[in-house]
Design an enzyme around this catalytic site. Sequence first.
Site, PDB file in Angstrom:
ATOM      1  N   ASP A   1       0.847  -1.194   0.000  1.00 27.74           N
ATOM      2  CA  ASP A   1       0.000   0.000   0.000  1.00 27.74           C
ATOM      3  C   ASP A   1       0.879   1.239   0.000  1.00 27.74           C
ATOM      4  O   ASP A   1       1.574   1.527   0.974  1.00 27.74           O
ATOM      5  CB  ASP A   1      -0.917   0.001   1.228  1.00 27.74           C
ATOM      6  CG  ASP A   1      -1.843   1.201   1.231  1.00 27.74           C
ATOM      7  OD1 ASP A   1      -2.822   1.193   0.454  1.00 27.74           O
ATOM      8  OD2 ASP A   1      -1.572   2.155   1.991  1.00 27.74           O
TER       9      ASP A   1
ATOM     10  N   LYS B   1       2.300  -1.940   9.405  1.00 26.07           N
ATOM     11  CA  LYS B   1       3.630  -1.534   8.947  1.00 26.07           C
ATOM     12  C   LYS B   1       4.656  -1.830  10.035  1.00 26.07           C
ATOM     13  O   LYS B   1       4.395  -1.616  11.225  1.00 26.07           O
ATOM     14  CB  LYS B   1       3.645  -0.046   8.638  1.00 26.07           C
ATOM     15  CG  LYS B   1       4.975   0.477   8.109  1.00 26.07           C
ATOM     16  CD  LYS B   1       5.298   1.871   8.616  1.00 26.07           C
ATOM     17  CE  LYS B   1       5.829   1.855  10.034  1.00 26.07           C
ATOM     18  NZ  LYS B   1       6.342   3.153  10.499  1.00 26.07           N
TER      19      LYS B   1
ATOM     20  N   ASN C   1       3.172 -10.501  11.873  1.00 26.58           N
ATOM     21  CA  ASN C   1       1.915  -9.887  11.432  1.00 26.58           C
ATOM     22  C   ASN C   1       1.214 -10.696  10.352  1.00 26.58           C
ATOM     23  O   ASN C   1       0.016 -10.537  10.139  1.00 26.58           O
ATOM     24  CB  ASN C   1       2.182  -8.466  10.928  1.00 26.58           C
ATOM     25  CG  ASN C   1       2.528  -7.498  12.047  1.00 26.58           C
ATOM     26  OD1 ASN C   1       2.349  -7.795  13.224  1.00 26.58           O
ATOM     27  ND2 ASN C   1       3.048  -6.340  11.679  1.00 26.58           N
TER      28      ASN C   1
ATOM     29  N   PRO D   1      11.963  -7.522  10.175  1.00 24.66           N
ATOM     30  CA  PRO D   1      11.552  -8.751   9.487  1.00 24.66           C
ATOM     31  C   PRO D   1      10.818  -9.739  10.387  1.00 24.66           C
ATOM     32  O   PRO D   1       9.863 -10.385   9.933  1.00 24.66           O
ATOM     33  CB  PRO D   1      12.882  -9.327   8.984  1.00 24.66           C
ATOM     34  CG  PRO D   1      13.756  -8.119   8.788  1.00 24.66           C
ATOM     35  CD  PRO D   1      13.381  -7.206   9.925  1.00 24.66           C
TER      36      PRO D   1
ATOM     37  N   TYR E   1       3.418   9.740   0.665  1.00 23.28           N
ATOM     38  CA  TYR E   1       4.390   9.098   1.550  1.00 23.28           C
ATOM     39  C   TYR E   1       5.817   9.466   1.174  1.00 23.28           C
ATOM     40  O   TYR E   1       6.738   9.284   1.975  1.00 23.28           O
ATOM     41  CB  TYR E   1       4.217   7.576   1.540  1.00 23.28           C
ATOM     42  CG  TYR E   1       2.857   7.090   1.954  1.00 23.28           C
ATOM     43  CD1 TYR E   1       1.942   7.938   2.596  1.00 23.28           C
ATOM     44  CD2 TYR E   1       2.453   5.790   1.702  1.00 23.28           C
ATOM     45  CE1 TYR E   1       0.676   7.502   2.960  1.00 23.28           C
ATOM     46  CE2 TYR E   1       1.192   5.336   2.070  1.00 23.28           C
ATOM     47  CZ  TYR E   1       0.311   6.196   2.689  1.00 23.28           C
ATOM     48  OH  TYR E   1      -0.935   5.749   3.048  1.00 23.28           O
TER      49      TYR E   1
ATOM     50  N   SER F   1       0.727   3.936  15.413  1.00 19.88           N
ATOM     51  CA  SER F   1       1.177   4.693  14.242  1.00 19.88           C
ATOM     52  C   SER F   1       1.328   6.184  14.517  1.00 19.88           C
ATOM     53  O   SER F   1       1.936   6.897  13.724  1.00 19.88           O
ATOM     54  CB  SER F   1       0.185   4.501  13.082  1.00 19.88           C
ATOM     55  OG  SER F   1       0.126   3.152  12.669  1.00 19.88           O
TER      56      SER F   1
ATOM     57  N   LYS G   1      -2.190   6.236  -4.317  1.00 20.74           N
ATOM     58  CA  LYS G   1      -3.272   7.187  -4.008  1.00 20.74           C
ATOM     59  C   LYS G   1      -3.028   8.533  -4.675  1.00 20.74           C
ATOM     60  O   LYS G   1      -1.902   9.037  -4.724  1.00 20.74           O
ATOM     61  CB  LYS G   1      -3.383   7.368  -2.486  1.00 20.74           C
ATOM     62  CG  LYS G   1      -3.571   6.072  -1.733  1.00 20.74           C
ATOM     63  CD  LYS G   1      -3.614   6.289  -0.230  1.00 20.74           C
ATOM     64  CE  LYS G   1      -3.635   4.961   0.505  1.00 20.74           C
ATOM     65  NZ  LYS G   1      -2.290   4.313   0.506  1.00 20.74           N
TER      66      LYS G   1
ATOM     67  N   HIS H   1      -7.034   9.841  -2.128  1.00 20.21           N
ATOM     68  CA  HIS H   1      -6.455   9.764  -0.780  1.00 20.21           C
ATOM     69  C   HIS H   1      -7.349  10.412   0.276  1.00 20.21           C
ATOM     70  O   HIS H   1      -7.576   9.843   1.348  1.00 20.21           O
ATOM     71  CB  HIS H   1      -5.071  10.419  -0.779  1.00 20.21           C
ATOM     72  CG  HIS H   1      -4.176   9.941   0.322  1.00 20.21           C
ATOM     73  ND1 HIS H   1      -2.807   9.903   0.224  1.00 20.21           N
ATOM     74  CD2 HIS H   1      -4.450   9.475   1.565  1.00 20.21           C
ATOM     75  CE1 HIS H   1      -2.286   9.424   1.341  1.00 20.21           C
ATOM     76  NE2 HIS H   1      -3.262   9.179   2.169  1.00 20.21           N
TER      77      HIS H   1
ATOM     78  N   SER I   1      -3.943   1.809   9.865  1.00 23.23           N
ATOM     79  CA  SER I   1      -3.676   1.923  11.303  1.00 23.23           C
ATOM     80  C   SER I   1      -4.440   0.856  12.085  1.00 23.23           C
ATOM     81  O   SER I   1      -5.123   1.170  13.067  1.00 23.23           O
ATOM     82  CB  SER I   1      -4.025   3.321  11.819  1.00 23.23           C
ATOM     83  OG  SER I   1      -3.318   4.311  11.120  1.00 23.23           O
TER      84      SER I   1
END
Length: 320
Positions: free
Chosen positions: A35, A266, A276, A270, A40, A218, A69, A102, A212
Amino acid sequence: MDHIPTIGFGFWKVACEDAADVAYAAIKAGYRHLDCAADYGNEAEVGQGIARAISDGLVTRDDLWISSKLWNTFHAPEHVKEGCQKSLGDLGLDYLDLYLVHFPIALEYVPIETRYPPEWVHDPASNAGKGSGMVRAPIPLHATWGAMEELIDDGLTREIGVCNYNSALIHDLMTYSRVQPYALQIEAHPYLTQERLIRLAKDYGMQVTAFSPLGALSYVELDMAGHADTVLTQPAVLAAAETHGKTPAQVVLRWGIQRGTSIIPKTSKPDRMRENLALDDFELSHAEMDAINALNQNRRFNDPGAFTEAAFGSFHPIYD
């Protein structure tokens, strides 16, 4: 890839100097949904990581679902394609799988050669006047969406969607869209469950992605939340983690999946990337889901009605 993966990797706040290695490591760990966004500021570096992963034989382009976005300053129909092509060029791609509006916020255009990413303030060098803050542009959302639809016609993206829309905007969008929005991306976590909005989007056949998904984590580094705002120490989360032998973060991410949303956590580590992803070998009970749902406070951390005034001197709420 013909559908959005349930677990994706978000690149918001990934430093440019780290983004290429993070993208490569995420793909190596097993992420197939990346994403991204113009705002960003790291799409060129993410693109380098993607290219290296493909070159090394970790994946093919068809194995990946890559989202980006449209930024607020590219809302005018004549600039939508320009914004998309810039992201494609930076990412090193011929097409996107999903391109999203966005924010439902139109700002005055800033040429790419003047400043990129344009961010929120029209003229950061100005200390006074309209250049010192956000400058709204009189561009209706339906005009922006019409240009988004043309991106599909031109083969630049396979799907289009929206971020940070409320229920009223979704109802309105459905009255004029020639191409139905594929996805809605919103902030969603146990402190902001957004149950009615998610239900509405699904009623319209939209996929829902939660950004989030772990809540406050975040936003602590941005001074938009405190360490005490974490959901990971809530008794309901800790109890489920102990029952299933999982971490509190895995429980919260599993909650997001079980309620029917895709998630985009995010991390630059590693081992945490792999953690996650390890959400398929357990399932929360109805009682555990209800207990986590009950944590809802309608607590929004990413709220333009708050941060635009505090950071940019411009009051611009989009949620009531």
